[in-house]
Design a protein around this motif. Sequence first.
Motif, PDB file in Angstrom:
ATOM      1  N   ARG A 202      24.359  29.089  54.613  1.00  0.00           N
ATOM      2  CA  ARG A 202      23.808  29.263  55.962  1.00  0.00           C
ATOM      3  C   ARG A 202      22.345  29.667  55.779  1.00  0.00           C
ATOM      4  O   ARG A 202      22.033  30.663  55.111  1.00  0.00           O
ATOM      5  N   LEU A 203      21.434  28.882  56.361  1.00  0.00           N
ATOM      6  CA  LEU A 203      20.003  29.015  56.095  1.00  0.00           C
ATOM      7  C   LEU A 203      19.248  29.332  57.378  1.00  0.00           C
ATOM      8  O   LEU A 203      19.539  28.775  58.431  1.00  0.00           O
ATOM      9  N   ALA A 204      18.251  30.219  57.258  1.00  0.00           N
ATOM     10  CA  ALA A 204      17.382  30.511  58.394  1.00  0.00           C
ATOM     11  C   ALA A 204      16.029  30.974  57.879  1.00  0.00           C
ATOM     12  O   ALA A 204      15.946  31.713  56.889  1.00  0.00           O
ATOM     13  N   GLN A 205      14.964  30.517  58.522  1.00  0.00           N
ATOM     14  CA  GLN A 205      13.625  30.992  58.174  1.00  0.00           C
ATOM     15  C   GLN A 205      13.412  32.379  58.757  1.00  0.00           C
ATOM     16  O   GLN A 205      13.764  32.645  59.905  1.00  0.00           O
ATOM     17  N   GLN A 206      12.825  33.280  57.944  1.00  0.00           N
ATOM     18  CA  GLN A 206      12.547  34.647  58.380  1.00  0.00           C
ATOM     19  C   GLN A 206      11.133  35.046  57.974  1.00  0.00           C
ATOM     20  O   GLN A 206      10.558  34.475  57.044  1.00  0.00           O
ATOM     21  N   SER A 207      10.603  36.051  58.635  1.00  0.00           N
ATOM     22  CA  SER A 207       9.342  36.653  58.207  1.00  0.00           C
ATOM     23  C   SER A 207       9.614  37.605  57.052  1.00  0.00           C
ATOM     24  O   SER A 207      10.700  38.162  56.937  1.00  0.00           O
ATOM     25  N   GLY A 208       8.595  37.780  56.212  1.00  0.00           N
ATOM     26  CA  GLY A 208       8.723  38.748  55.123  1.00  0.00           C
ATOM     27  C   GLY A 208       8.812  38.089  53.766  1.00  0.00           C
ATOM     28  O   GLY A 208       9.040  36.882  53.659  1.00  0.00           O
ATOM     29  N   PRO A 209       8.643  38.877  52.705  1.00  0.00           N
ATOM     30  CA  PRO A 209       8.684  38.339  51.341  1.00  0.00           C
ATOM     31  C   PRO A 209      10.109  38.125  50.850  1.00  0.00           C
ATOM     32  O   PRO A 209      11.063  38.658  51.415  1.00  0.00           O
ATOM     33  N   ALA A 210      10.241  37.333  49.790  1.00  0.00           N
ATOM     34  CA  ALA A 210      11.542  37.144  49.159  1.00  0.00           C
ATOM     35  C   ALA A 210      11.913  38.380  48.361  1.00  0.00           C
ATOM     36  O   ALA A 210      11.061  39.198  48.001  1.00  0.00           O
ATOM     37  N   ASP A 211      13.212  38.532  48.072  1.00  0.00           N
ATOM     38  CA  ASP A 211      13.689  39.679  47.296  1.00  0.00           C
ATOM     39  C   ASP A 211      13.262  39.546  45.839  1.00  0.00           C
ATOM     40  O   ASP A 211      13.073  38.452  45.318  1.00  0.00           O
ATOM     41  N   ALA A 212      13.166  40.703  45.164  1.00  0.00           N
ATOM     42  CA  ALA A 212      13.050  40.677  43.712  1.00  0.00           C
ATOM     43  C   ALA A 212      14.400  40.245  43.158  1.00  0.00           C
ATOM     44  O   ALA A 212      15.436  40.810  43.522  1.00  0.00           O
ATOM     45  N   PRO A 213      14.452  39.208  42.316  1.00  0.00           N
ATOM     46  CA  PRO A 213      15.746  38.663  41.892  1.00  0.00           C
ATOM     47  C   PRO A 213      16.467  39.571  40.900  1.00  0.00           C
ATOM     48  O   PRO A 213      15.841  40.232  40.071  1.00  0.00           O
ATOM     49  N   ALA A 214      17.783  39.603  40.993  1.00  0.00           N
ATOM     50  CA  ALA A 214      18.628  40.261  40.000  1.00  0.00           C
ATOM     51  C   ALA A 214      19.353  39.167  39.234  1.00  0.00           C
ATOM     52  O   ALA A 214      20.226  38.497  39.781  1.00  0.00           O
ATOM     53  N   MET A 244      27.311  36.274  48.869  1.00  0.00           N
ATOM     54  CA  MET A 244      26.029  36.930  48.608  1.00  0.00           C
ATOM     55  C   MET A 244      25.000  36.491  49.651  1.00  0.00           C
ATOM     56  O   MET A 244      25.041  35.369  50.154  1.00  0.00           O
ATOM     57  N   VAL A 245      24.075  37.409  49.961  1.00  0.00           N
ATOM     58  CA  VAL A 245      22.921  37.107  50.806  1.00  0.00           C
ATOM     59  C   VAL A 245      21.669  37.268  49.957  1.00  0.00           C
ATOM     60  O   VAL A 245      21.519  38.263  49.232  1.00  0.00           O
ATOM     61  N   LEU A 246      20.761  36.310  50.018  1.00  0.00           N
ATOM     62  CA  LEU A 246      19.542  36.365  49.214  1.00  0.00           C
ATOM     63  C   LEU A 246      18.422  35.673  49.971  1.00  0.00           C
ATOM     64  O   LEU A 246      18.641  35.056  51.019  1.00  0.00           O
ATOM     65  N   HIS A 247      17.214  35.792  49.429  1.00  0.00           N
ATOM     66  CA  HIS A 247      16.037  35.192  50.055  1.00  0.00           C
ATOM     67  C   HIS A 247      15.200  34.490  48.988  1.00  0.00           C
ATOM     68  O   HIS A 247      14.992  35.025  47.901  1.00  0.00           O
ATOM     69  N   LEU A 248      14.722  33.283  49.327  1.00  0.00           N
ATOM     70  CA  LEU A 248      13.815  32.540  48.446  1.00  0.00           C
ATOM     71  C   LEU A 248      12.437  32.470  49.091  1.00  0.00           C
ATOM     72  O   LEU A 248      12.324  32.407  50.324  1.00  0.00           O
ATOM     73  N   PRO A 249      11.366  32.443  48.274  1.00  0.00           N
ATOM     74  CA  PRO A 249      10.013  32.331  48.843  1.00  0.00           C
ATOM     75  C   PRO A 249       9.827  31.012  49.567  1.00  0.00           C
ATOM     76  O   PRO A 249      10.273  29.970  49.099  1.00  0.00           O
ATOM     77  N   LEU A 250       9.158  31.070  50.734  1.00  0.00           N
ATOM     78  CA  LEU A 250       8.928  29.862  51.538  1.00  0.00           C
ATOM     79  C   LEU A 250       7.442  29.679  51.798  1.00  0.00           C
ATOM     80  O   LEU A 250       6.852  28.693  51.398  1.00  0.00           O
ATOM     81  N   LEU A 251       6.837  30.645  52.488  1.00  0.00           N
ATOM     82  CA  LEU A 251       5.404  30.670  52.725  1.00  0.00           C
ATOM     83  C   LEU A 251       4.897  32.061  52.339  1.00  0.00           C
ATOM     84  O   LEU A 251       5.668  32.941  51.966  1.00  0.00           O
ATOM     85  N   GLU A 252       3.578  32.265  52.453  1.00  0.00           N
ATOM     86  CA  GLU A 252       3.037  33.573  52.081  1.00  0.00           C
ATOM     87  C   GLU A 252       3.631  34.693  52.928  1.00  0.00           C
ATOM     88  O   GLU A 252       3.802  35.817  52.458  1.00  0.00           O
ATOM     89  N   ASP A 253       3.954  34.390  54.195  1.00  0.00           N
ATOM     90  CA  ASP A 253       4.474  35.411  55.091  1.00  0.00           C
ATOM     91  C   ASP A 253       5.874  35.074  55.604  1.00  0.00           C
ATOM     92  O   ASP A 253       6.296  35.557  56.645  1.00  0.00           O
ATOM     93  N   ALA A 254       6.593  34.237  54.869  1.00  0.00           N
ATOM     94  CA  ALA A 254       7.928  33.833  55.317  1.00  0.00           C
ATOM     95  C   ALA A 254       8.839  33.596  54.116  1.00  0.00           C
ATOM     96  O   ALA A 254       8.383  33.363  52.995  1.00  0.00           O
ATOM     97  N   ARG A 255      10.130  33.681  54.387  1.00  0.00           N
ATOM     98  CA  ARG A 255      11.134  33.478  53.347  1.00  0.00           C
ATOM     99  C   ARG A 255      12.307  32.686  53.935  1.00  0.00           C
ATOM    100  O   ARG A 255      12.474  32.624  55.159  1.00  0.00           O
TER     101      ARG A 255
END
Length: 262
Positions: A202-214, A244-255
């Motif tokens: 399930r994917l959605a664009q959000q504001s903010g940086p991506a997580d530091a990966p584990a 699991m929920v995670l975030h990948l980098p998308l734009l400078e101000d979005a993930r």
Amino acid sequence: MTLAVGIAGIGLLGPGLSGWPQAAQILAGIVPYVAAPLTPPAPTLLPPTERRRTGPSVRLALAVAAEAVQDSGLPPEELDTVFASSNGEGVVITGILDALHTEGGAISPTQFHNSVHNAAAGYWGIAVGSSRPSVSLGGHDGVVATGLLHAAAQVVALRAPVLLVAHDVPLPAPLDAMRPTTDAFALAFVLVPGKGARGTLRLAQQSGPADAPALPAGVAALHDANPVARALPLLAALAGGGGMVLHLPLLEDARLHIEVTA
């Protein structure tokens, strides 16, 4: 807006990661990671003449695409495709730039043919005999999220499977000084409507940086070595069975917000 898609097949190549079955064992923490050089394999799907013309980035793309489609069991010639690459075919681009700086230098039609950003998509169409629609994207360090978001939107809108391929190889000098990429890395997903045998997203664009990966020991160093390897947290979640929920980098101000389930 949230997009839900399944993953029916996975392909993966990176240093010490030689295909999804072997890589999944490492990313799930079942076996230790051992770094090993990666040489993009010759694309045996292509006729010999076309095979000789391919560069390393195209070869890597075709290899993971073939693995993912075989894993899905779907006919390759019936899949729409999305190809995503941050660097493109840097070896060919560098060769063209060198020729332009040479007195009387000429650029061969083959070099120009292989320099375009959709070269991998073109060779895939030749390899599998497909004339299905295809999109080729960039996206800098957000190249995987960009490609995944586009491919998922296409799956949801058209209710049809899509092959996503993300691939990048190191740039030669002097371009590498401006865009360091130390390792080759590529992945492919066959995305389908509904649930998939390899997991559901399930994917959605959000504001903010991506997580530091584990990530498992050793694999973490790959994360910053190649823009496509930013997908390692997602690949590790799929290898571990989801949940699991995670975030990948998308734009400078979005993930890209991703919920992974089995």
